[in-house]
Write an enzyme that holds these catalytic residues in place. Structure first.
Site, PDB file in Angstrom:
ATOM      1  CD  GLU A 180       1.715 -63.518  58.577  1.00 11.26           C
ATOM      2  OE1 GLU A 180       2.957 -63.684  58.588  1.00 11.26           O
ATOM      3  OE2 GLU A 180       1.191 -62.410  58.355  1.00 11.26           O
ATOM      4  CD  GLU A 234      -0.461 -59.857  60.992  1.00  8.20           C
ATOM      5  OE1 GLU A 234       0.395 -59.321  60.239  1.00  8.20           O
ATOM      6  OE2 GLU A 234      -0.226 -60.831  61.714  1.00  8.20           O
TER       7      GLU A 234
END
Length: 494
Positions: A170, A289
């Site tokens: 991320e 995720e």
């Protein structure tokens, strides 16, 4: 009122083979996922290595194929070498991601022993937040090199054989330690990938995509990163979490509409970059995720104390959450031609299908059941299913079909379906006429309850469990009635 819907199935309409990596999970050094989750040496069920055997049994039952480790936001400040060597000599560090203290009692070697016990492949995430090329090469050498070098000899024993690595986590997010612009990250990812491929040409590498599709840089981030790193990576990541907003259950039940759009958008962006580069290569998607996460609750309760393994986002999942998780699995399977790996986040305690208490029991949350059944029954190839169903209105996504479904075909035929209607049962029909053989009902399961808020707890671990679903076969015609807000799996055999 009973609605009516039909599925149109054709064995020739193949999407892709079912990828076992679709049924991945995620273990991060966050909250009680590791300490108090998979690892609790003082627990009555713990083995000599400190791992809870009751949790291991549930992990195997869940049907997990691959586990992403060690993060997550945690990895962007992680020094992997802190977690190797004698445990008594390992340093305690601050984890800035989750405002916690990391003891490093569990490191690479311990986790790889756990993965072997669980029978799962490991997707290893590299720290490209505070570290870079050299550290990536070092940990790759420690994990995979046969021996005869300083780092591989420090490991001792056989190499772990990890082939899949995430190039950071991320990195588009301002919350990330070492957050970078798309161009800065793309260059670092490409440099790291080239170095790793010089050491291991067969390595699989996943670049960081957007941390969610609502990021202001979504799309532009993927395009910029892939313009720089296209030739050096195999996949790009996607992350998405869902929760009901302002009590809007109708939109929440349609969360898979957003996941479908997310996947299609990332694939289109990647293909656009490939077309501009005149490249025959296709970039896949690692949806590493995803889950239901009541993020608004977590944001309202920030950590203030520096403690080891605090209780973080231990959401208790209800029936509606389980239906949404089942529908997200349908979306992931439907995109098996592009989504080659997916990891539900996380595995134990932290927004997890498995809960475990210190010195106490471990149990299955409601979301455990659609995952475990889909993992067990989905095999062979994914079929492109055409759904003919009534629509219902949602504030977020507009009109949405009440039924969503996917099918897989091996020696049997498996149908996974969700009824999103808040009020009405739906009679679902489909035909096996296009499939040779005499078909019969094998097994059929339903996750549903009149109380959509029902949860499984330590005191009542089996309050919500799959129930048998009645399926009628009349010649080639198959019929089942799906209650409102329900997820189901139907298995036919010849």
């Amino acid at each position: 009122m009973t609605l009516h819907a039909s599925l149109h199935l054709d064995p020739a309409r193949v999407v892709a083979p079912v990828s076992r990596r679709t049924f991945g999970s995620f273990v991060e050094h966050m909250g009680r996922c590791v300490y108090g989750g998979i690892y609790e040496p003082a627990h009555p069920s713990a083995g000599a290595d400190g791992f809870r055997q009751d949790v291991l049994a549930l992990v195997r039952e869940l049907g997990v194929s691959v586990v992403r480790y060690p993060g997550g936001n945690f990895v962007s400040g992680y020094r992997w070498e802190d977690g190797v060597g004698p445990v008594s000599e390992r340093p305690v560090r601050r984890d800035l991601a989750w405002h916690s203290l990391e003891t490093n009692e569990v490191g690479i070697d311990e986790f790889m022993r756990w993965a072997a016990l669980a029978g799962v492949e490991v997707m290893y995430a590299l720290n490209l937040g505070t570290r870079g090329v050299q550290e990536a090469l070092d940990v790759h050498e420690y994990l995979t090199f046969p021996g005869g070098t300083a780092l591989s000899d420090r490991r001792g024993g056989k190499p772990y054989g990890i082939s899949m690595f995430c190039l950071g986590n991320e990195m588009d997010g301002p919350w990330q330690t070492g957050h970078k612009t798309a161009s800065a990250y793309g260059r670092l990812a490409a440099e790291t990938a080239r170095a790793l491929r010089s050491a291991d040409p067969g390595i699989e590498l996943i670049a960081c995509g957007s941390s969610n599709s609502s990021m202001p840089t979504f799309g532009a981030w993927e395009a910029t990163v892939l313009e720089i790193a296209y030739d050096t990576v195999d996949s790009i990541s996607a992350h998405a979490y869902y929760e009901p907003v302002d009590g809007d259950l109708a939109s929440f039940l349609a969360s898979a509409v957003d996941m479908d759009h997310f996947i299609d958008s990332v694939a289109a962006t990647a293909d656009s970059v490939g077309a501009r580069r005149k490249s025959p290569k296709r970039i896949n998607i690692s949806f590493d995720e995803w889950n239901v996460w009541y993020h608004s609750r977590f944001m309202a309760e920030p950590q203030t104390e520096w403690t080891t393994a605090p209780r973080l986002i231990e959401d208790a999942y209800n029936v509606a959450d389980a239906v949404v998780v089942g529908s997200l699995l349908i979306a992931l399977l439907r995109h098996s031609d592009r989504v080659t790996a997916a990891c539900q986040a996380q595995l134990v305690n932290v927004i997890a299908p498995i809960r475990a208490e210190p010195d106490g029991p471990a149990w299955r949350q409601t979301i455990f059941h659609p995952y475990a059944l889909t993992s067990r029954l989905a095999a062979g190839t994914v079929l492109d299913v055409v759904v003919d169903a009534p629509l219902y209105e949602t504030d977020r996504y507009g009109p949405v079909p009440v039924i969503d479904a996917v099918a897989t075909l091996d020696e049997g035929l498996s149908i996974f379906a969700v009824n999103r209607s808040l009020t009405d049962s739906t009679e679902l029909t489909f035909s096996t006429a296009a499939f040779p053989g005499a078909w019969r009902a094998g097994e059929a399961w339903l996750v549903s309850d009149a109380d959509l808020t029902a949860t499984n707890t330590q005191a009542a671990p089996d309050r919500v469990v799959p129930r048998p679903l009645d399926v009628s076969l009349d010649g080639d015609a198959v019929t089942a009635v799906l209650p409102p807000v329900s997820w189901s799996a139907i298995r036919l055999t010849c």
